[in-house]
Design a protein around this motif. Sequence first.
Motif, PDB file in Angstrom:
ATOM      1  N   VAL A 288       0.773  -0.950   0.426  1.00  0.00           N
ATOM      2  CA  VAL A 288       0.085  -0.170  -0.305  1.00  0.00           C
ATOM      3  C   VAL A 288       0.863   1.404   0.132  1.00  0.00           C
ATOM      4  CG1 VAL A 288      -1.885   1.522   1.360  1.00  0.00           C
ATOM      5  CG2 VAL A 288      -2.117  -1.270   1.557  1.00  0.00           C
ATOM      6  N   VAL A 289       1.890   1.187   0.870  1.00  0.00           N
ATOM      7  CA  VAL A 289       2.821   2.305   0.530  1.00  0.00           C
ATOM      8  C   VAL A 289       3.953   2.022   0.340  1.00  0.00           C
ATOM      9  CG1 VAL A 289       1.248   3.508   2.530  1.00  0.00           C
ATOM     10  CG2 VAL A 289       3.311   2.012   2.891  1.00  0.00           C
ATOM     11  N   ARG A 290       4.889   2.439  -0.622  1.00  0.00           N
ATOM     12  CA  ARG A 290       6.088   2.311  -0.554  1.00  0.00           C
ATOM     13  C   ARG A 290       7.149   3.744  -1.009  1.00  0.00           C
ATOM     14  NH1 ARG A 290       7.774  -2.792  -2.269  1.00  0.00           N
ATOM     15  NH2 ARG A 290      10.158  -2.997  -2.545  1.00  0.00           N
ATOM     16  N   PRO A 291       7.971   3.989  -0.332  1.00  0.00           N
ATOM     17  CA  PRO A 291       8.971   5.050  -0.290  1.00  0.00           C
ATOM     18  C   PRO A 291       9.493   5.279  -1.638  1.00  0.00           C
ATOM     19  CG  PRO A 291       9.669   4.107   1.565  1.00  0.00           C
ATOM     20  CD  PRO A 291       8.831   3.340   1.261  1.00  0.00           C
ATOM     21  N   LEU A 292       9.210   6.482  -2.129  1.00  0.00           N
ATOM     22  CA  LEU A 292       9.348   6.917  -3.912  1.00  0.00           C
ATOM     23  C   LEU A 292      11.349   7.425  -3.529  1.00  0.00           C
ATOM     24  CD1 LEU A 292       9.114   7.524  -6.595  1.00  0.00           C
ATOM     25  CD2 LEU A 292       7.786   9.942  -6.092  1.00  0.00           C
ATOM     26  N   VAL A 293      11.856   6.703  -3.657  1.00  0.00           N
ATOM     27  CA  VAL A 293      13.105   6.914  -4.502  1.00  0.00           C
ATOM     28  C   VAL A 293      13.821   7.368  -5.442  1.00  0.00           C
ATOM     29  CG1 VAL A 293      15.813   6.374  -4.162  1.00  0.00           C
ATOM     30  CG2 VAL A 293      13.803   4.909  -2.208  1.00  0.00           C
ATOM     31  N   SER A 294      13.490   8.564  -5.662  1.00  0.00           N
ATOM     32  CA  SER A 294      14.943   9.453  -6.559  1.00  0.00           C
ATOM     33  C   SER A 294      15.152   9.234  -7.357  1.00  0.00           C
ATOM     34  CB  SER A 294      13.168  11.071  -6.812  1.00  0.00           C
ATOM     35  OG  SER A 294      14.278  11.698  -6.215  1.00  0.00           O
ATOM     36  N   ALA A 295      16.635   9.155  -6.403  1.00  0.00           N
ATOM     37  CA  ALA A 295      17.579   9.498  -6.868  1.00  0.00           C
ATOM     38  C   ALA A 295      18.666   8.453  -5.284  1.00  0.00           C
ATOM     39  CB  ALA A 295      18.159  10.338  -6.809  1.00  0.00           C
ATOM     40  N   ARG A 296      19.235   7.903  -6.238  1.00  0.00           N
ATOM     41  CA  ARG A 296      20.608   6.909  -5.444  1.00  0.00           C
ATOM     42  C   ARG A 296      22.086   7.415  -5.505  1.00  0.00           C
ATOM     43  NH1 ARG A 296      17.122   1.246  -4.089  1.00  0.00           N
ATOM     44  NH2 ARG A 296      15.487   2.167  -4.144  1.00  0.00           N
ATOM     45  N   LEU A 297      22.524   7.775  -4.282  1.00  0.00           N
ATOM     46  CA  LEU A 297      24.377   8.015  -4.644  1.00  0.00           C
ATOM     47  C   LEU A 297      24.931   7.415  -3.849  1.00  0.00           C
ATOM     48  CD1 LEU A 297      23.238  12.051  -4.729  1.00  0.00           C
ATOM     49  CD2 LEU A 297      23.154  10.464  -7.000  1.00  0.00           C
ATOM     50  N   PRO A 298      25.982   7.211  -4.713  1.00  0.00           N
ATOM     51  CA  PRO A 298      27.314   6.773  -3.088  1.00  0.00           C
ATOM     52  C   PRO A 298      27.630   7.556  -2.355  1.00  0.00           C
ATOM     53  CG  PRO A 298      28.368   7.831  -5.234  1.00  0.00           C
ATOM     54  CD  PRO A 298      26.464   7.476  -6.000  1.00  0.00           C
ATOM     55  N   LEU A 299      28.287   6.853  -1.399  1.00  0.00           N
ATOM     56  CA  LEU A 299      28.313   8.102  -0.202  1.00  0.00           C
ATOM     57  C   LEU A 299      29.584   9.603  -0.819  1.00  0.00           C
ATOM     58  CD1 LEU A 299      28.512   8.518   3.465  1.00  0.00           C
ATOM     59  CD2 LEU A 299      30.677   7.392   3.034  1.00  0.00           C
ATOM     60  N   ALA A 300      30.154   9.127  -1.875  1.00  0.00           N
ATOM     61  CA  ALA A 300      31.403  10.529  -2.089  1.00  0.00           C
ATOM     62  C   ALA A 300      30.809  11.645  -2.686  1.00  0.00           C
ATOM     63  CB  ALA A 300      31.909  10.013  -2.716  1.00  0.00           C
ATOM     64  N   ARG A 301      28.677  10.961  -2.633  1.00  0.00           N
ATOM     65  CA  ARG A 301      28.625  12.222  -3.286  1.00  0.00           C
ATOM     66  C   ARG A 301      27.432  13.204  -2.382  1.00  0.00           C
ATOM     67  NH1 ARG A 301      25.850  11.647  -9.224  1.00  0.00           N
ATOM     68  NH2 ARG A 301      25.700  13.807  -8.462  1.00  0.00           N
ATOM     69  N   ALA A 302      27.637  12.501  -0.483  1.00  0.00           N
ATOM     70  CA  ALA A 302      26.442  12.940   0.124  1.00  0.00           C
ATOM     71  C   ALA A 302      26.574  14.719  -0.235  1.00  0.00           C
ATOM     72  CB  ALA A 302      26.872  12.644   1.164  1.00  0.00           C
TER      73      ALA A 302
END
Length: 323
Positions: A288-302
Amino acid sequence: MRAWQVTELGEPRAAMRLVGDVPRPVPGPGQLLVRVRAAAVNFPDALMVRGQYQVRPPLPFTPGVELCGEVVAGERAGERVIGNPVLPGGAFAEYALLEAAAAFPAPGPLDDAEAAALHIGYQTAWFALHRRAGLRPGETLLVHAAAGGVGSAAVQLGRAAGARVIAVVGGPGKAAVARELGADLVVDRTAVDFTAAVKEATGGRGADVVFDPVGGAAFTGSTRCVAFEGRIVVVGFASGDIPAAALNHALVKNYSILGLHWGLYNSRDPQAVLAAHEELTELAGAGVVRPLVSARLPLARAADAVQRVADGRSTGRVVVLGE
């Protein structure tokens, strides 16, 4: 370990520095050491880096207030958990500490990035809609910044509660996102007057519940299109404009203005936070719910990730992945 640190306050891209020799945190009584698998970026991260948040950790500190991690020692070793790291050692690092009592099992159906994004935003939306506003099936829910992190959670939870959801967004790209989330009506405030659109869509009645993480013109406009006995829940001020409520207007129109600071529940009513997590886990398990993750970036780009959220250029959630 590697960790992002803030030694001087400012804009995230300028103030955050990736340091390679930060001591690994040592858990104290009642704490867990976790290897960070994913850290969801929140607007408060940017405010904290700027020195504009109500919580101001001593310098230097590592930002990042929400994570999914794997417990690396003790009775819960190997368990995948979500929660808020113990500042000043935040989530944008290879390891962090969690209070054991507030480290919740990560929902199995969600991957690390989705699980990291389930906690603050969905808890905030759940408490706003259910604990504060008492949203009922069949009511009309108006959600501002509906394509953003907490707004997207409110859209999904409003739909799950049986409400009719009107989503207000800024721009056609964000409008498309809100439609994908399942909003019944999407209003692009850059193209039309949202107050008029809400009145038209409700036959002049207005919205029963308003979810407002924006403040400023969003709040002012909401007071003009809130229903009789409606409830406006003030969640934040992403616009940077904290409006002064006209209480005489609230009196004449018979609506309520409710504040929500979700963090207080962690200290005042932690059992309510646990109960909300259990319900959110059930909703995630049911799809019913699922977080919308629009971008996944590496730690180096925090730092870039936090700046993107600070600038309002993101939709859904931006997540920094562990390595």
